[in-house]
Design a protein around this motif. Structure first.
Motif, mmCIF file in Angstrom:
data_model
loop_
_atom_site.group_PDB
_atom_site.id
_atom_site.type_symbol
_atom_site.label_atom_id
_atom_site.label_comp_id
_atom_site.label_asym_id
_atom_site.label_seq_id
_atom_site.Cartn_x
_atom_site.Cartn_y
_atom_site.Cartn_z
ATOM 1 N N GLN A 81 -1.495 -45.354 23.368
ATOM 2 C CA GLN A 81 -2.138 -44.265 22.628
ATOM 3 C C GLN A 81 -1.630 -44.220 21.177
ATOM 4 N N ASN A 82 -0.312 -44.341 21.001
ATOM 5 C CA ASN A 82 0.248 -44.336 19.633
ATOM 6 C C ASN A 82 -0.329 -45.483 18.822
ATOM 7 N N TYR A 83 -0.457 -46.612 19.473
ATOM 8 C CA TYR A 83 -0.974 -47.803 18.786
ATOM 9 C C TYR A 83 -2.413 -47.561 18.310
ATOM 10 N N ILE A 84 -3.233 -47.007 19.201
ATOM 11 C CA ILE A 84 -4.649 -46.779 18.830
ATOM 12 C C ILE A 84 -4.734 -45.693 17.749
ATOM 13 N N ASP A 85 -3.905 -44.651 17.876
ATOM 14 C CA ASP A 85 -3.892 -43.604 16.832
ATOM 15 C C ASP A 85 -3.605 -44.232 15.465
ATOM 16 N N ASN A 86 -2.636 -45.145 15.442
ATOM 17 C CA ASN A 86 -2.294 -45.797 14.165
ATOM 18 C C ASN A 86 -3.435 -46.656 13.642
ATOM 19 N N LEU A 87 -4.117 -47.339 14.566
ATOM 20 C CA LEU A 87 -5.262 -48.170 14.147
ATOM 21 C C LEU A 87 -6.298 -47.298 13.447
ATOM 22 N N ILE A 88 -6.555 -46.147 14.065
ATOM 23 C CA ILE A 88 -7.580 -45.250 13.511
ATOM 24 C C ILE A 88 -7.135 -44.744 12.134
ATOM 25 N N GLU A 89 -5.880 -44.315 12.087
ATOM 26 C CA GLU A 89 -5.353 -43.765 10.830
ATOM 27 C C GLU A 89 -5.387 -44.792 9.699
ATOM 28 N N ASN A 90 -5.045 -46.041 10.042
ATOM 29 C CA ASN A 90 -4.961 -47.077 9.004
ATOM 30 C C ASN A 90 -6.292 -47.785 8.757
ATOM 31 N N GLY A 91 -7.321 -47.374 9.467
ATOM 32 C CA GLY A 91 -8.635 -48.006 9.294
ATOM 33 C C GLY A 91 -8.656 -49.461 9.750
ATOM 34 N N ARG B 70 -9.154 -39.076 25.178
ATOM 35 C CA ARG B 70 -8.790 -38.954 23.765
ATOM 36 C C ARG B 70 -9.790 -39.592 22.799
ATOM 37 N N TYR B 71 -10.489 -40.648 23.259
ATOM 38 C CA TYR B 71 -11.345 -41.384 22.326
ATOM 39 C C TYR B 71 -12.738 -41.630 22.897
ATOM 40 N N ARG B 72 -13.695 -41.777 21.959
ATOM 41 C CA ARG B 72 -14.990 -42.355 22.332
ATOM 42 C C ARG B 72 -14.926 -43.826 21.908
ATOM 43 N N PHE C 178 -12.601 -47.192 18.128
ATOM 44 C CA PHE C 178 -12.176 -45.962 18.801
ATOM 45 C C PHE C 178 -12.387 -44.792 17.842
ATOM 46 N N GLN C 179 -12.911 -43.715 18.392
ATOM 47 C CA GLN C 179 -13.111 -42.526 17.563
ATOM 48 C C GLN C 179 -12.458 -41.357 18.303
ATOM 49 N N LYS C 180 -11.548 -40.644 17.587
ATOM 50 C CA LYS C 180 -10.852 -39.533 18.260
ATOM 51 C C LYS C 180 -11.824 -38.417 18.593
#
Ligand code: HEM
Length: 503
Positions: free
Chosen positions: A164-174, A468-470, A500-502
């Motif tokens: 989850q942390n990894y995917i959150d970072n992917l989203i944040e960093n584009g 958490r994500y779509r 992934f979209q939160k």
């Protein structure tokens, strides 16, 4: 003069060998004709394994096509050849049930190569045979009880949080789209590695992904590797004499060291952990539960669980996300189920809530129907066997091959076999189908030992993801999927790229 004479003798020797080999092939290629059952015309030297050389389509598709052709002719079974070895190809579900369950004592072994002297880590549960397998399987089964699996749930939660942390970072960093296979492989390297070898693999943060890459290499079979395995399978005695290994030395040394280091550290520091390795260590120390395990047994068992679980789980996770991204309505339905069920558990994903995720189970079953991670069931006949209702004796030493994918996509058992439709597994449809029409984990005493662990880890990961994500498919993902011509687990050509979209 001496050189010329040497060349002369060498050429004659080579020619004689070639003639003998061709004669052997010709003789072997008469086998099924003499048995008077349908057979597919083979060619020298690969028998009916031509695609393994040309790699025009995947082995999975090749065997499925073979199944469909034979089924269209109304055959229950058929003779084929792998190299020069006669192989019994089974289509009929009753014959299959007899081989896998009722008459299992004629088909105990899988006929895979292992070389205990030069490559003991390769002699794991999947590959070992006869009484040795029976003893090890009995012992290993004791570590897969519901209580023990429940004790390991915490490992899955930790690994899920890392994902989850990894995917959150992917989203944040584009950093999107991302190949789902990479996420799935990191997750399963962590969960299966941590539970079977007791180490924190940290595949999401480890930049050189040392552990995961070694895991991939253990199953990697390029054309050369595949031929080496086949040679071992069909000429095991010669292969052992030549010191042929199942797994590359560098890879087996890596895992041997990793497991023994962990065992040593735990002993020195008096540390106990809730995982398979600990249970195996306890088994080794305490022989009450059966004959004592040797160090090689312990390492091979632990490694075998990792090999059995790593790529199969990663492939399941990847394909399931692919289908959910492709079918947004089904994704939404699974998400609703996750929300509804976890609401009863204080909004937490717990071990107990997983069994209530029945629609999610249907979705995984449908994924395994279309893309079973282990696409064949293999057996070797261990004592002569008279096939019930047929004028045929399968002789000791004959290979038996079943295509799981072929059966799973048979229109006799599934009304729209090529479509992704989780309703294939609703209660009504499941009840009306012959049980052997769905065998993603194999069947009988040699069925996958990690089925429950695999389901538990995949369902917990999917619940975490969908809450958490779509997930949507990126343009670069091939639709429909195309499979790489790899020999073992199915791999989507070009990868499964997703966004992934939160929520
Ligand atoms: C999640 C997806 C998985 C699938 C679809 C799968 C499928 C299979 C299949 C088809 C077999 C051969 C069964 C037969 O010959 O009848 C097998 C064997 C095996 N699997 Fe799995 N597997 C999965 C996960 C796992 C996991 C998580 C583990 C370990 C923790 C594991 C460990 C093994 C082992 C050790 C064997 C050999 C069993 C024996 O010969 O006694 N598998 N698996």
């Amino acid at each position: 003069m001496i050189v010329l004479s040497f060349i002369g003798h060498f050429s004659v020797g080579l020619l004689t060998l070639l003639v003998l080999l061709i004669a052997y092939y010709k003789w072997s290629f008469l086998y099924w004709k003499k048995k008077n059952i349908p057979y597919i015309e083979p060619t020298i030297p690969f028998g009916n394994l031509m695609n393994m050389v040309t790699r025009k389509i995947s082995r999975i598709e090749e065997l499925t096509m073979l199944y469909n052709n034979l089924k269209a002719k109304g055959y229950k079974h058929c003779g084929i050849w792998q190299l020069a070895a006669p192989t019994y190809f089974v289509l009929d579900l009753d014959l299959l049930k007899n081989i896998l369950i009722k008459d299992f004592d004629h088909f105990v072994d899988r006929g895979f190569y292992c070389n205990e002297k030069d490559d003991p880590i390769g002699c794991h549960l999947f590959a070992i045979e006869g009484d040795r397998w029976k003893k090890m399987r009995k012992q290993a089964s004791t570590i897969f009880t519901a209580t023990k699996l429940k004790g390991m749930f915490q490992i899955l939660q930790e690994c899920g949080n890392n994902m989850q942390n990894y995917i959150d970072n992917l989203i944040e960093n584009g950093d999107q789209p991302v190949n789902m296979k990479d996420i799935a492989s990191s997750f399963t390297a962590d969960t299966v590695g941590s539970s079977t070898m007791g180490i924190k693999c940290r595949s999401f943060t480890d930049t050189d992904k040392n552990f995961m890459n070694h895991g991939r290499q253990a199953l990697e079979t390029d054309r050369k590797g595949q031929l080496r395995l086949l040679f071992g399978q069909f000429f095991p005695n010669l292969a052992r004499k030549l010191g042929l290994r199942q797994i590359k030395r560098e890879v087996s040394d890596f895992f041997y060291r990793v497991i023994l280091d962990t065992v040593d550290k735990r002993k020195k520091n008096n540390v106990e952990r809730n995982d398979f390795l600990q249970l195996l260590m306890n088994m080794k120390e305490n022989s009450n539960s059966g004959p004592p395990l040797s160090t090689d047994d312990l390492v091979a068992l632990s490694f075998g669980l990792f090999i059995g679980g790593f790529e199969t789980s990663a492939s399941s996770f990847t394909f399931c996300v692919y289908y959910l991204a492709l079918h947004q309505d089904i994704q939404e339905k699974v998400r609703e189920e996750v929300k509804r069920v976890t609401a009863k558990y204080n909004n937490e994903i717990t071990y107990d809530c997983l069994s209530e995720l029945t629609y999610m189970q249907q979705v995984f079953d449908e994924t395994w129907r279309l893309n079973p991670p282990a696409h064949t069931v293999n057996r070797v006949c261990t004592k002569d066997y008279k096939v019930p209702g047929e004028d045929l004796v399968i002789e000791k030493g004959t290979q038996v091959l079943v295509t799981i994918t072929g059966i799973h996509q048979d229109k006799e058992y599934y009304h729209n076999p090529k479509e992704f439709d989780p309703e294939h597994f609703n209660a009504e449809n499941s009840k009306n189908r012959p049980p052997f029409a769905f065998i993603p984990f194999g069947a009988g005493p040699r069925i996958c030992i990690g089925e429950r662990f695999g389901k538990m880890s995949l369902k917990s990961a999917m619940a975490l993801l969908l809450r958490r994500y779509r997930v949507t498919l990126a343009k670069r993902t091939l639709v429909p999927l195309k499979l790489c011509p790899t020999p073992f687990v199915p791999v989507a050509e070009g990868g499964v790229w997703v966004h992934f979209q939160k929520l």
